[in-house]
Write a protein that holds these residues in place. Structure first.
Motif, PDB file in Angstrom:
ATOM      1  N   LEU A   1     -13.331  -1.581  -2.858  1.00  0.00           N
ATOM      2  CA  LEU A   1     -11.998  -2.059  -2.483  1.00  0.00           C
ATOM      3  C   LEU A   1     -12.116  -2.620  -1.075  1.00  0.00           C
TER       4      LEU A   1
ATOM      5  N   PHE B   1      -5.214   3.644   2.105  1.00  0.00           N
ATOM      6  CA  PHE B   1      -6.081   3.782   0.928  1.00  0.00           C
ATOM      7  C   PHE B   1      -7.134   4.870   1.137  1.00  0.00           C
ATOM      8  N   LYS B   2      -7.611   5.040   2.359  1.00  0.00           N
ATOM      9  CA  LYS B   2      -8.592   6.084   2.637  1.00  0.00           C
ATOM     10  C   LYS B   2      -7.961   7.482   2.641  1.00  0.00           C
TER      11      LYS B   2
ATOM     12  N   TYR C   1      -6.061  -0.120   5.031  1.00  0.00           N
ATOM     13  CA  TYR C   1      -7.339   0.599   5.029  1.00  0.00           C
ATOM     14  C   TYR C   1      -7.106   2.091   5.254  1.00  0.00           C
TER      15      TYR C   1
ATOM     16  N   CYS D   1       0.817  -1.216   0.000  1.00  0.00           N
ATOM     17  CA  CYS D   1       0.000   0.000   0.000  1.00  0.00           C
ATOM     18  C   CYS D   1       0.850   1.265   0.000  1.00  0.00           C
TER      19      CYS D   1
ATOM     20  N   GLU E   1     -15.868   2.460  -3.264  1.00  0.00           N
ATOM     21  CA  GLU E   1     -16.099   2.403  -1.823  1.00  0.00           C
ATOM     22  C   GLU E   1     -14.980   1.595  -1.171  1.00  0.00           C
ATOM     23  N   ILE E   2     -14.364   2.165  -0.155  1.00  0.00           N
ATOM     24  CA  ILE E   2     -13.271   1.491   0.553  1.00  0.00           C
ATOM     25  C   ILE E   2     -13.828   0.927   1.857  1.00  0.00           C
TER      26      ILE E   2
END
Length: 208
Positions: A56, A67-68, A64, A24, A77-78
């Motif tokens: 995702l 990515f957010k 998390y 990530c 939508e995560i």
């Protein structure tokens, strides 16, 4: 475990890291290697955009958060897997059988204090067995000791945090420790007297 849940829900999916995947970017960001981190972010963004996915789905709270906060994924939508599984249960897309097993849930730092994802994992466990409380919960939950943000700490200091966290979780004599972070699970497994499982694992164990 997540593959089994996705199949049970008859979800159409692809696995981004099936062939090794790409990080990530958080370790590079923490090391100050911004150019290398941005290359990872750009490549991941391209892969996700080309997939055609609308969601995702992540089982790691650290990913998390990155990515957010650090990605611009328009129209996607995560979701952390606790949010997704809770949604599946609410929509009756998966059916769970309830047991009398006593669980305790550990709130991962990045999922709990950072994003306040507290209710979803507890809803899941309430559908599966008996949820007991740790001595310290939610915002006051004790770190597992495995955080990659604690690079200045010795192994002995980390082990002390882990031992204290396990003691906290054992407060009401659970039979299994449940967490929602692979780093927490791996860290606790070294010190826990009882089984430590990811929340997706206990869901699969209790699918009807």
């Amino acid at each position: 475990a997540m593959i089994a849940i996705l199949d049970e829900a008859k979800e159409e999916y692809s696995i981004m890291d099936e062939d090794g995947g790409i990080c990530c970017g958080r370790p590079m960001l923490m090391a100050g290697r911004m150019d290398a981190a941005q290359q990872m972010i750009d490549l991941n963004t391209e892969i996700i955009a080309k997939s055609g996915a609308s969601i995702l789905l992540l089982s790691c709270p650290i990913c998390y958060r990155i990515f957010k906060n650090d990605y611009k994924l328009e129209g996607i939508e995560i979701l952390h897997h606790t949010e997704y599984i809770d949604r599946l249960i609410a929509q009756q897309r998966i059916n769970i059988s309830k047991s009398e097993l006593r669980y305790v849930y550990h709130d991962p730092c990045e999922l709990g204090r950072a994003f306040k994802v507290y209710d979803e994992p507890r809803n899941i466990i309430d559908n599966i067995g008996l949820l007991t409380a740790a001595k310290s919960n939610k915002d006051m939950s004790v770190c597992c000791g495995g955080s990659i943000g604690s690079l200045t700490m010795t192994l002995e200091e980390r082990d002390e945090i882990t031992a204290n966290s396990v003691k906290d979780l054992m407060h009401n004599n659970p039979e299994e420790i449940v967490t929602a972070c692979p780093l927490c699970q791996k860290t606790f497994a070294r010190k826990s007297p009882i089984a430590v499982k990811d929340i997706a694992e206990i869901v699969v164990e209790n699918l009807e």
